[in-house]
Design a protein around this motif. Structure first.
Motif, PDB file in Angstrom:
ATOM      1  N   ILE A  82       0.836  -1.198   0.000  1.00  0.00           N
ATOM      2  CA  ILE A  82       0.000   0.000   0.000  1.00  0.00           C
ATOM      3  C   ILE A  82       0.872   1.250   0.000  1.00  0.00           C
ATOM      4  O   ILE A  82       0.637   2.183  -0.761  1.00  0.00           O
ATOM      5  N   SER A  83       1.919   1.267   0.836  1.00  0.00           N
ATOM      6  CA  SER A  83       2.678   2.515   0.953  1.00  0.00           C
ATOM      7  C   SER A  83       3.791   2.647  -0.079  1.00  0.00           C
ATOM      8  O   SER A  83       4.221   3.750  -0.368  1.00  0.00           O
ATOM      9  N   LYS A  84       4.266   1.531  -0.656  1.00  0.00           N
ATOM     10  CA  LYS A  84       5.446   1.646  -1.512  1.00  0.00           C
ATOM     11  C   LYS A  84       5.204   1.500  -3.017  1.00  0.00           C
ATOM     12  O   LYS A  84       6.030   1.935  -3.818  1.00  0.00           O
ATOM     13  N   GLY A  87       0.612   4.400  -7.435  1.00  0.00           N
ATOM     14  CA  GLY A  87      -0.384   4.018  -8.432  1.00  0.00           C
ATOM     15  C   GLY A  87      -1.493   3.220  -7.788  1.00  0.00           C
ATOM     16  O   GLY A  87      -1.470   2.939  -6.591  1.00  0.00           O
ATOM     17  N   ALA A  88      -2.466   2.830  -8.602  1.00  0.00           N
ATOM     18  CA  ALA A  88      -3.627   2.114  -8.073  1.00  0.00           C
ATOM     19  C   ALA A  88      -3.267   0.703  -7.610  1.00  0.00           C
ATOM     20  O   ALA A  88      -3.922   0.135  -6.745  1.00  0.00           O
ATOM     21  N   PRO A  91      -2.717   0.161  -3.404  1.00  0.00           N
ATOM     22  CA  PRO A  91      -3.889  -0.101  -2.566  1.00  0.00           C
ATOM     23  C   PRO A  91      -4.583  -1.423  -2.924  1.00  0.00           C
ATOM     24  O   PRO A  91      -5.081  -2.117  -2.032  1.00  0.00           O
ATOM     25  N   LEU A  92      -4.599  -1.760  -4.220  1.00  0.00           N
ATOM     26  CA  LEU A  92      -5.322  -2.971  -4.633  1.00  0.00           C
ATOM     27  C   LEU A  92      -4.594  -4.243  -4.174  1.00  0.00           C
ATOM     28  O   LEU A  92      -5.187  -5.117  -3.544  1.00  0.00           O
ATOM     29  N   THR A  95      -4.555  -4.442  -0.378  1.00  0.00           N
ATOM     30  CA  THR A  95      -5.840  -4.914   0.135  1.00  0.00           C
ATOM     31  C   THR A  95      -5.983  -6.423  -0.041  1.00  0.00           C
ATOM     32  O   THR A  95      -6.453  -7.127   0.857  1.00  0.00           O
ATOM     33  N   LEU A 129     -13.157  -2.552  -3.382  1.00  0.00           N
ATOM     34  CA  LEU A 129     -12.370  -1.315  -3.338  1.00  0.00           C
ATOM     35  C   LEU A 129     -12.347  -0.626  -4.694  1.00  0.00           C
ATOM     36  O   LEU A 129     -12.523   0.582  -4.790  1.00  0.00           O
ATOM     37  N   GLY A 130     -12.144  -1.411  -5.755  1.00  0.00           N
ATOM     38  CA  GLY A 130     -12.032  -0.832  -7.087  1.00  0.00           C
ATOM     39  C   GLY A 130     -13.362  -0.699  -7.803  1.00  0.00           C
ATOM     40  O   GLY A 130     -13.428  -0.141  -8.885  1.00  0.00           O
TER      41      GLY A 130
ATOM     42  N   PRO B  55       0.354   7.379  -0.076  1.00  0.00           N
ATOM     43  CA  PRO B  55      -0.377   7.166   1.172  1.00  0.00           C
ATOM     44  C   PRO B  55       0.339   7.795   2.372  1.00  0.00           C
ATOM     45  O   PRO B  55      -0.319   8.276   3.296  1.00  0.00           O
ATOM     46  N   GLU B  56       1.682   7.818   2.319  1.00  0.00           N
ATOM     47  CA  GLU B  56       2.432   8.426   3.422  1.00  0.00           C
ATOM     48  C   GLU B  56       2.128   9.913   3.536  1.00  0.00           C
ATOM     49  O   GLU B  56       1.872  10.429   4.627  1.00  0.00           O
ATOM     50  N   SER B  79      -5.879   6.345  -8.534  1.00  0.00           N
ATOM     51  CA  SER B  79      -5.131   5.804  -7.411  1.00  0.00           C
ATOM     52  C   SER B  79      -5.278   6.667  -6.167  1.00  0.00           C
ATOM     53  O   SER B  79      -5.138   6.176  -5.043  1.00  0.00           O
ATOM     54  N   LEU B  82      -8.352   5.286  -4.527  1.00  0.00           N
ATOM     55  CA  LEU B  82      -8.085   3.958  -3.946  1.00  0.00           C
ATOM     56  C   LEU B  82      -7.169   4.054  -2.740  1.00  0.00           C
ATOM     57  O   LEU B  82      -7.350   3.331  -1.755  1.00  0.00           O
ATOM     58  N   ALA B  83      -6.190   4.952  -2.802  1.00  0.00           N
ATOM     59  CA  ALA B  83      -5.246   5.076  -1.680  1.00  0.00           C
ATOM     60  C   ALA B  83      -5.974   5.525  -0.418  1.00  0.00           C
ATOM     61  O   ALA B  83      -5.748   4.974   0.671  1.00  0.00           O
ATOM     62  N   LYS B  85      -9.209   5.226   0.227  1.00  0.00           N
ATOM     63  CA  LYS B  85     -10.110   4.149   0.662  1.00  0.00           C
ATOM     64  C   LYS B  85      -9.342   3.051   1.391  1.00  0.00           C
ATOM     65  O   LYS B  85      -9.809   2.513   2.397  1.00  0.00           O
ATOM     66  N   ALA B  86      -8.170   2.702   0.869  1.00  0.00           N
ATOM     67  CA  ALA B  86      -7.363   1.653   1.504  1.00  0.00           C
ATOM     68  C   ALA B  86      -6.872   2.114   2.873  1.00  0.00           C
ATOM     69  O   ALA B  86      -6.867   1.333   3.832  1.00  0.00           O
TER      70      ALA B  86
END
Lengths: 211, 138
Positions: A82-84, A87-88, A91-92, A95, A129-130, B55-56, B79, B82-83, B85-86
């Motif tokens: 998620i953090s690294k 782009g989409a 998170p996808l 998750t 999510l998407g 996200p950070e 994104s 999505l970010a 939401k995640a």
């Protein structure tokens, strides 16, 4: 059944999950250029580099703070993605792994069937999510057939890998309805979806981890 | 948290794939709200200055504008949506009462900052920003 295939009553432990994530990272790194090429056709040409960076962070984190259970390994990996990734995909994929990890709880050993159920929960969370469904030309077109095959085959990793690969190839004629590629409309047809392709790599890594 | 007796204001976070866009929209919204009192923070681009979503940076910005009255996050594309939401699904990444706003970024930001600056609660801020969709231009 070959020696790389788990039996129905087989159990998967934390080292198996570490082998899986490490194999997935290696595969994503090997195929990074191909993923970026696919993304250049219908996306913004960064899927390979993004995934490579994300999975490099995953293997680093797993070494730094070794997880005590399969669920913890997936949650830690998801957090890194998620953090690294950026782009989409971040998170996808984050998750997908986090939700699967949560579904496994803190059990130290799990069955292939439990893994199939957990990945199904992860794929469902990605869909939510998407806001995407099967046939939208996304990673789900590889993930859904894979979890289906994994569940039906009582944990056959080879079958899951084949189903994911077939699912990724099936995205070629599809018109994208989600993400950056959806702006291209019908012009997105004729190209394999990069997300479905990276998903197939990650699922194929399961068989490597079982060897 | 603000000093005792002061009304706590809803914080606003503006997320764009571009740092320049996020910064400019924050500036514009503050200007058009008459230098409104609501805390506003931009979270644009990646930490290394490229285009993308971080996200950070989003989580940092949300912590920075949190006054205990909730945080409204407005986003641009893909994104970024999505970010957020995640991060919300993570449960502990964003301040309590953080909400993703379904609104156009520029118009929504102005409406949100103006409304938040009046001391309105997070529901009212969300509603004002969302209503920006109803303003037809042609």
């Amino acid at each position: 059944m070959s020696s790389s295939e788990p039996a129905v009553d087989d159990v998967l432990d934390t080292p198996f999950f570490l082998r899986w994530l490490t194999a997935a990272a290696a595969s994503v790194s090997r195929e990074a250029a191909r993923l970026t090429d696919l993304d250049a056709a219908i996306g913004d040409a960064d899927h390979g580099t993004n995934m490579q960076r994300g999975f490099a962070a995953v293997t680093e984190a797993l070494e730094k703070e070794p997880p005590g259970s399969p669920g913890a390994a997936l949650i830690l990996a998801g957090r890194q993605l998620i953090s690294k990734v950026g782009g989409a995909s971040g998170p996808l994929y984050g998750t997908l792994l986090r939700r699967a990890g949560k579904a496994l709880g803190d059990a130290e050993r799990i069955t292939p069937q439990q893994l199939a159920d957990a990945l199904r929960a992860g794929a469902d969370a990605v869909a939510q999510l998407g806001g995407a469904a099967a046939g939208d030309k996304t990673m789900l077109d590889a993930l859904f057939p894979a979890v289906e095959a994994l569940g039906a085959g009582a944990g056959s990793f080879a079958a899951a890998g084949e189903a994911a690969e077939k699912g990724a190839l099936a995205t070629v004629p599809m018109t994208a309805r989600k993400g950056r590629a959806s702006y291209l409309g019908e012009r997105s047809a004729g190209h394999q979806d990069p997300g479905a392709t990276s998903s197939a790599l990650i699922i194929a890594a399961l068989a490597e981890a079982a060897r | 948290m603000t000093d005792e007796g002061e009304k706590e204001l809803v914080g606003i976070v503006l997320v764009s794939h571009s740092a320049a866009v996020a910064d400019s929209v924050a500036e514009l919204a503050k200007e058009l709200s008459g230098g409104g009192a609501a805390p506003v923070r931009a979270a644009g681009g990646t930490p290394d200055g490229g285009f993308g979503t971080s996200p950070e940076l989003i989580a940092e910005a949300a912590q920075a504008v949190d006054r205990g009255a909730g945080v409204a996050v407005l986003v641009d594309l893909g994104s970024a949506v999505l970010a957020v939401k995640a991060l919300l699904a993570e449960g502990d990444e964003l301040p309590e009462g953080t909400r993703l706003v379904d609104a156009p970024l520029v118009e929504g930001a102005v409406a949100a900052v103006v409304t938040a600056s009046t001391g309105a609660d997070v529901d009212a801020v969300l509603q004002a920003a969302t209503e920006a969709y109803d303003y037809r231009k042609a």
